[in-house]
Design a protein around this motif. Sequence first.
Motif, PDB file in Angstrom:
ATOM      1  N   UNK A   1       0.838  -1.190   0.000  1.00  0.00           N
ATOM      2  CA  UNK A   1       0.000   0.000   0.000  1.00  0.00           C
ATOM      3  C   UNK A   1       0.880   1.250   0.000  1.00  0.00           C
ATOM      4  N   UNK A   2       0.522   2.235  -0.794  1.00  0.00           N
ATOM      5  CA  UNK A   2       1.350   3.430  -0.987  1.00  0.00           C
ATOM      6  C   UNK A   2       1.173   4.421   0.163  1.00  0.00           C
ATOM      7  N   UNK A   3       2.175   5.254   0.396  1.00  0.00           N
ATOM      8  CA  UNK A   3       2.043   6.287   1.434  1.00  0.00           C
ATOM      9  C   UNK A   3       1.071   7.376   0.999  1.00  0.00           C
ATOM     10  N   UNK A   4       0.472   8.043   1.980  1.00  0.00           N
ATOM     11  CA  UNK A   4      -0.464   9.132   1.707  1.00  0.00           C
ATOM     12  C   UNK A   4      -0.050  10.354   2.523  1.00  0.00           C
ATOM     13  N   UNK A   5      -0.515  11.538   2.094  1.00  0.00           N
ATOM     14  CA  UNK A   5      -0.150  12.777   2.796  1.00  0.00           C
ATOM     15  C   UNK A   5      -1.238  13.092   3.808  1.00  0.00           C
ATOM     16  N   UNK A   6      -0.924  12.934   5.085  1.00  0.00           N
ATOM     17  CA  UNK A   6      -1.905  13.054   6.160  1.00  0.00           C
ATOM     18  C   UNK A   6      -1.236  13.619   7.400  1.00  0.00           C
ATOM     19  N   UNK A   7      -2.076  13.924   8.415  1.00  0.00           N
ATOM     20  CA  UNK A   7      -1.588  14.205   9.765  1.00  0.00           C
ATOM     21  C   UNK A   7      -1.806  12.927  10.579  1.00  0.00           C
ATOM     22  N   UNK A   8      -0.726  12.322  11.038  1.00  0.00           N
ATOM     23  CA  UNK A   8      -0.801  10.985  11.620  1.00  0.00           C
ATOM     24  C   UNK A   8      -1.720  10.958  12.838  1.00  0.00           C
TER      25      UNK A   8
END
Length: 582
Positions: free
Chosen positions: A462-469
Amino acid sequence: MGKFGGVQTRLILLVVIVLIPLMTLQAYRFETQLNQRIEAEMAASEEIAKAISKSFLNFLDTIWSGQTIIGKTLLLHPEWTEKEIGDYLQSLKVDKSIISTYSWIRPDGKVIATTQQSLRGLTVQRGYIDRIVRGEDRVVSPLVERPSDGLITVPVAKGIRQNGQLIGILVAAVDTSRLEEVFPLPRIGTMRKFGLVDSSGQLVFRVGTQLTDEQRKFPPDSPIWKALQGEIVKTMKRTSYVDGVVRFGIDYPIKEIGWECFVITSYDDALAPYWASVRRDILVFLLVCIVSLLAAALLGRKILRPVMAVKEAAKQIKHGNLNARTRIQGRDELSSTAELFDQMIDRVQVRLTQAENLLTVGEMAASITHEVRNPMTAVRGFIQLLKQQKNDPAAERYFDIIIEELDRANQIIGNFLVLAKTSTSDGQSGHLNEILLNIQPMIHALSNLKGIHTVYKLDESVSPVRININEIKQVIINLTRNAVEAMDKNGTLTIETYNAGDCAKLIVSDTGCGIPRDKLDRLFQSFFTTKTDGTGLGLTICKTIVEKYDGNITVESEEGKGTTFTVTFPVAAASSHFSQKG
């Protein structure tokens, strides 16, 4: 007078505008009828081509069936000499038969026995022999010219095997000059011509035509090449290179053997009834134009009314009047479109009202949260001090209740703060799998309290996503808590991640009681809850957080079976895949 002149001008323009399309329509109708006539002839030609193809395949099946019997006979007599085999094959040949030659050939291509003496002992290098050796059972070869007399034949070959081993190849050479005997000529008629083309693109035969070597070859732009690739090709106009007659026709693939059958029809013979019909229709064209003009005038008025209403309403909405509507009603398409326009504006107005209300709530929450939290924090601290100084067990219970309610109020205030933060965030690159593994103990603690079984289906790629962890942790915990609370003991909580195109998906599903269909549409609204002790802010917060990072969240539920939440995030620009260990 000027007004009358303007109306008169409009009427003249309307007549001209309508007359030109009518004339075009009449020409189009003539062309359509012509095409329909040709299509009908082509449909009939296609049926004829199917019948011809079927007749030819039945003919080949008869040959192959005979070869099977011959092969079994040869296998029953392994002691026969080459001469005895040749005599046997000669006994099968009938004078003036469409089968000109029978041959028995070894797998290496050497002719062992044949009814054509000039072939005996030769080694034949033919593609159909190689195909039989490679494992095919039955093969029809392209045209072959017999060296002894120049006769054009079609070799029909069958491999004879014993216990899976190829013993030999039986070949029956079909005389192409007599192929017409195979087909039902009476039902084809006189205005049509048909023929067969082999897999190499050579014309095998054409009914009623004595072919030369040059006439057997097709030009590169011929439709037969597409048909040989398996496509049914319909040609509206073609000039025969054999006799120069203009025809339309169909090329029909015989996919079982890689050949094609064509059926062509003379324009003059097929279209004579059509031209008679055209002459008759031209006589009544003027009357049709007059009736059409009247109908067009009425139709034009009916069409323009809803169109202009939509235009006017759109203009008013553009200038800020959201109460503008077309007020058009009717059953036709344009009236229905105007009604849909009104319904769309109604929904937009409702959405704007909801957005304004939510914005108001957010602004109120942001303005009062800090003012309320400070005294609440002080009250909680003093109550804890009083609790420590008081040794009365009953009083301690009351203090605990007060502290719990203060903590609950503080949580609600925190939720309001999340709703108040509506601006987007760049976030940071993170992996859903890593976040899930990080909060796995908390999820297990929630599920274990109710005896819930947890299943993880995490895609390692699964690819990384741009989020606030931290915010995404809050989303996952909210969704898993809702799922656990919806299930009884022995339920199953399933958490799944995977890639879907340029997005990464997080799935949280349960086997709980499900959500009624009439409540699904309101599930993400502020203060709407299906729980007796809920605040109605949890899913609203989840949706707010997810949409901050250009994601979306959807829900599917069926009462009695469970609920599934799907969270979708766009993949981050730089992707380094996370690999799950263990």
